[in-house]
Design a protein around this motif. Structure first.
Motif, PDB file in Angstrom:
ATOM      1  N   HIS A  63      35.239  42.945  37.437  1.00 36.85           N
ATOM      2  CA  HIS A  63      36.373  42.038  37.276  1.00 36.85           C
ATOM      3  C   HIS A  63      37.650  42.692  37.798  1.00 36.85           C
ATOM      4  O   HIS A  63      38.504  42.023  38.391  1.00 36.85           O
ATOM      5  CB  HIS A  63      36.549  41.661  35.804  1.00 36.85           C
ATOM      6  CG  HIS A  63      35.344  40.978  35.219  1.00 36.85           C
ATOM      7  ND1 HIS A  63      35.122  40.897  33.862  1.00 36.85           N
ATOM      8  CD2 HIS A  63      34.300  40.356  35.813  1.00 36.85           C
ATOM      9  CE1 HIS A  63      33.983  40.253  33.647  1.00 36.85           C
ATOM     10  NE2 HIS A  63      33.473  39.919  34.814  1.00 36.85           N
ATOM     11  N   TRP A  64      37.774  43.992  37.563  1.00 40.02           N
ATOM     12  CA  TRP A  64      38.943  44.716  38.058  1.00 40.02           C
ATOM     13  C   TRP A  64      38.956  44.736  39.581  1.00 40.02           C
ATOM     14  O   TRP A  64      39.992  44.517  40.212  1.00 40.02           O
ATOM     15  CB  TRP A  64      38.959  46.131  37.492  1.00 40.02           C
ATOM     16  CG  TRP A  64      39.515  47.194  38.402  1.00 40.02           C
ATOM     17  CD1 TRP A  64      38.856  48.251  38.935  1.00 40.02           C
ATOM     18  CD2 TRP A  64      40.865  47.306  38.873  1.00 40.02           C
ATOM     19  NE1 TRP A  64      39.683  49.005  39.707  1.00 40.02           N
ATOM     20  CE2 TRP A  64      40.931  48.451  39.692  1.00 40.02           C
ATOM     21  CE3 TRP A  64      42.013  46.543  38.695  1.00 40.02           C
ATOM     22  CZ2 TRP A  64      42.094  48.855  40.326  1.00 40.02           C
ATOM     23  CZ3 TRP A  64      43.185  46.947  39.333  1.00 40.02           C
ATOM     24  CH2 TRP A  64      43.212  48.088  40.125  1.00 40.02           C
ATOM     25  N   ARG A  65      37.797  44.955  40.194  1.00 40.31           N
ATOM     26  CA  ARG A  65      37.760  45.033  41.654  1.00 40.31           C
ATOM     27  C   ARG A  65      38.173  43.715  42.302  1.00 40.31           C
ATOM     28  O   ARG A  65      38.726  43.696  43.401  1.00 40.31           O
ATOM     29  CB  ARG A  65      36.359  45.457  42.110  1.00 40.31           C
ATOM     30  CG  ARG A  65      36.082  46.946  41.875  1.00 40.31           C
ATOM     31  CD  ARG A  65      34.809  47.388  42.583  1.00 40.31           C
ATOM     32  NE  ARG A  65      33.620  46.848  41.947  1.00 40.31           N
ATOM     33  CZ  ARG A  65      32.961  47.466  40.977  1.00 40.31           C
ATOM     34  NH1 ARG A  65      33.392  48.624  40.513  1.00 40.31           N
ATOM     35  NH2 ARG A  65      31.871  46.926  40.453  1.00 40.31           N
ATOM     36  N   GLN A  66      37.919  42.592  41.612  1.00 43.00           N
ATOM     37  CA  GLN A  66      38.343  41.296  42.139  1.00 43.00           C
ATOM     38  C   GLN A  66      39.864  41.160  42.155  1.00 43.00           C
ATOM     39  O   GLN A  66      40.411  40.345  42.891  1.00 43.00           O
ATOM     40  CB  GLN A  66      37.732  40.168  41.301  1.00 43.00           C
ATOM     41  CG  GLN A  66      36.213  40.082  41.380  1.00 43.00           C
ATOM     42  CD  GLN A  66      35.632  39.118  40.364  1.00 43.00           C
ATOM     43  OE1 GLN A  66      36.357  38.392  39.691  1.00 43.00           O
ATOM     44  NE2 GLN A  66      34.316  39.108  40.245  1.00 43.00           N
ATOM     45  N   GLU A  67      40.545  41.959  41.338  1.00 41.24           N
ATOM     46  CA  GLU A  67      42.001  41.877  41.219  1.00 41.24           C
ATOM     47  C   GLU A  67      42.699  43.064  41.881  1.00 41.24           C
ATOM     48  O   GLU A  67      43.903  43.262  41.697  1.00 41.24           O
ATOM     49  CB  GLU A  67      42.394  41.830  39.734  1.00 41.24           C
ATOM     50  CG  GLU A  67      41.843  40.639  38.975  1.00 41.24           C
ATOM     51  CD  GLU A  67      42.610  39.362  39.291  1.00 41.24           C
ATOM     52  OE1 GLU A  67      43.839  39.424  39.436  1.00 41.24           O
ATOM     53  OE2 GLU A  67      41.968  38.307  39.401  1.00 41.24           O
ATOM     54  N   THR A  68      41.965  43.848  42.654  1.00 40.75           N
ATOM     55  CA  THR A  68      42.518  45.088  43.201  1.00 40.75           C
ATOM     56  C   THR A  68      43.776  44.851  44.013  1.00 40.75           C
ATOM     57  O   THR A  68      44.798  45.548  43.832  1.00 40.75           O
ATOM     58  CB  THR A  68      41.467  45.805  44.069  1.00 40.75           C
ATOM     59  OG1 THR A  68      40.336  46.127  43.252  1.00 40.75           O
ATOM     60  CG2 THR A  68      42.038  47.083  44.649  1.00 40.75           C
ATOM     61  N   GLN A  69      43.758  43.894  44.931  1.00 39.54           N
ATOM     62  CA  GLN A  69      44.922  43.657  45.788  1.00 39.54           C
ATOM     63  C   GLN A  69      46.144  43.251  44.969  1.00 39.54           C
ATOM     64  O   GLN A  69      47.269  43.687  45.248  1.00 39.54           O
ATOM     65  CB  GLN A  69      44.591  42.581  46.831  1.00 39.54           C
ATOM     66  CG  GLN A  69      43.523  42.990  47.832  1.00 39.54           C
ATOM     67  CD  GLN A  69      43.897  44.264  48.581  1.00 39.54           C
ATOM     68  OE1 GLN A  69      45.053  44.462  48.978  1.00 39.54           O
ATOM     69  NE2 GLN A  69      42.925  45.140  48.774  1.00 39.54           N
ATOM     70  N   ARG A  70      45.922  42.423  43.961  1.00 39.39           N
ATOM     71  CA  ARG A  70      47.044  42.004  43.109  1.00 39.39           C
ATOM     72  C   ARG A  70      47.665  43.206  42.412  1.00 39.39           C
ATOM     73  O   ARG A  70      48.899  43.339  42.356  1.00 39.39           O
ATOM     74  CB  ARG A  70      46.554  40.975  42.091  1.00 39.39           C
ATOM     75  CG  ARG A  70      47.505  40.719  40.916  1.00 39.39           C
ATOM     76  CD  ARG A  70      47.006  39.599  40.042  1.00 39.39           C
ATOM     77  NE  ARG A  70      47.255  38.324  40.685  1.00 39.39           N
ATOM     78  CZ  ARG A  70      48.373  37.621  40.525  1.00 39.39           C
ATOM     79  NH1 ARG A  70      49.341  38.067  39.741  1.00 39.39           N
ATOM     80  NH2 ARG A  70      48.537  36.476  41.126  1.00 39.39           N
TER      81      ARG A  70
END
Length: 249
Positions: A30-37
Motif C-alpha cells: 500500500h505504501w509503494r502505491q503512494e510513493t510518488q505522493r
C-alpha cells in the motif's frame, strides 16, 4: 479513507505548508502505491515518517523515515495519517474490522478524525514510543522536529476548506450511486421485456461446493408452460425433471 487522507495531504502540498507527516499502512504494498505522493510531500514537509509492514525501502532522504512494523504489531491493523503544521494539526485513523471482503475497495474500517490538539499530542506520544522501539537511531531527530510543531487549534479557513471538499465528495458519491441505481433499474426492465417476449422457460441454477443446487432465477413463463405454480420449480428440485417424458430424459 483514501480521499480523506489525500484531502488532508493536499492541503500541505498545494499550500506548501511546512509540517510533520506520519502515516501508517497495513502492508508495504500500500505504501509503494503512494510513493510518488510521499516523495512530493517530503519536498515540502520537514519530516515524513512512514509506518508499514516489511519490507520497506531504505530512507530516501534524511527527512523521510520508514518504520518497518513486525507482523504482530497492533499498528498493522490501523491506517492512519497525522499532520502537525504551523496552521493545523489533525489525526485521521481507521481500524480494520478484519471482515471478509472481495477487494481492497470494499474493506471496512472504524474511522475517526479530529483537529483537537490534545488528541494529536497524545497520538504523537504513542508514535514516539513506536519509533523508539523500531528506530532508536532516529528518535532524536523526531523529538527535535516535534519541538518546532506543537499541536494547536487549526486555522478556521483550513477546516472550512477540508469540510467543503468532504461535502463535495459526498455529493459526487451520491450522484454516482443514483446513476448506478438508474442503470440497474433500466437493465432489469430490459431483462423483463426480453423474458416476456419469448415463449421459452428460462431458469438459472448454480451448484454449491457440496454439489447441491442453488436457484438463481426462474422465469414466470413456467406457469403458462407447465400449468403448475412457480413454487413447484423453486422448492422441489426434482419436480421439473419429472415433467419430461421418459424418452427425452
Amino acid at each position: 479513507m483514501v480521499h480523506i487522507s489525500h484531502t488532508l495531504e493536499d492541503i500541505v502540498l498545494t499550500r506548501r505548508i511546512p509540517a510533520m507527516i506520519f502515516t501508517g499502512f497495513q502492508e508495504s504494498s500500500h505504501w509503494r502505491q503512494e510513493t510518488q505522493r510521499y516523495r512530493a510531500l517530503a519536498r515540502v514537509a520537514q519530516q515524513v515518517c512512514i509506518f508499514a509492514a516489511k519490507p520497506l525501502p531504505h530512507d530516501s532522504t534524511v527527512d523521510a523515515l520508514q518504520v518497518a512494523l513486525s507482523g504482530d504489531d497492533p499498528l498493522r491493523q490501523e491506517w492512519f495519517v497525522v499532520i502537525v503544521s504551523t496552521t493545523f494539526s489533525v489525526v485521521l485513523c481507521g481500524q480494520d474490522r478484519l471482515e471478509a471482503s472481495t477487494s481492497e475497495a470494499t474493506r471496512q474500517f472504524d474511522t475517526f478524525w479530529t483537529f483537537e490538539p490534545q488528541i494529536v499530542a497524545h497520538v504523537l506520544d504513542l508514535l514516539e514510543i513506536v519509533i523508539d522501539h523500531y528506530r532508536p537511531d532516529r528518535l532524536g531527530q523526531f523529538q527535535a522536529a516535534r519541538q518546532n510543531y506543537p499541536p494547536h487549534p487549526p486555522d478556521a479557513e483550513i477546516v472550512t476548506a477540508f469540510t467543503t471538499e468532504l461535502i463535495r465528495f459526498e455529493e459526487r458519491l451520491n450522484q454516482e450511486l443514483l446513476r448506478a441505481e438508474a442503470q440497474a433499474r433500466a437493465g432489469a426492465e430490459r431483462f423483463r421485456q426480453v423474458v416476456q417476449s419469448i415463449n421459452d422457460h428460462i431458469y438459472v441454477y448454480a451448484f454449491l461446493a457440496d454439489g447441491s443446487p442453488q436457484q438463481i432465477y426462474v422465469s414466470p413463463n413456467w406457469i403458462s408452460l407447465t400449468g403448475y405454480p412457480l413454487e413447484k420449480a423453486t422448492v422441489d428440485w426434482d419436480f421439473w425433471p419429472s415433467l419430461i417424458v421418459p424418452e427425452d430424459r
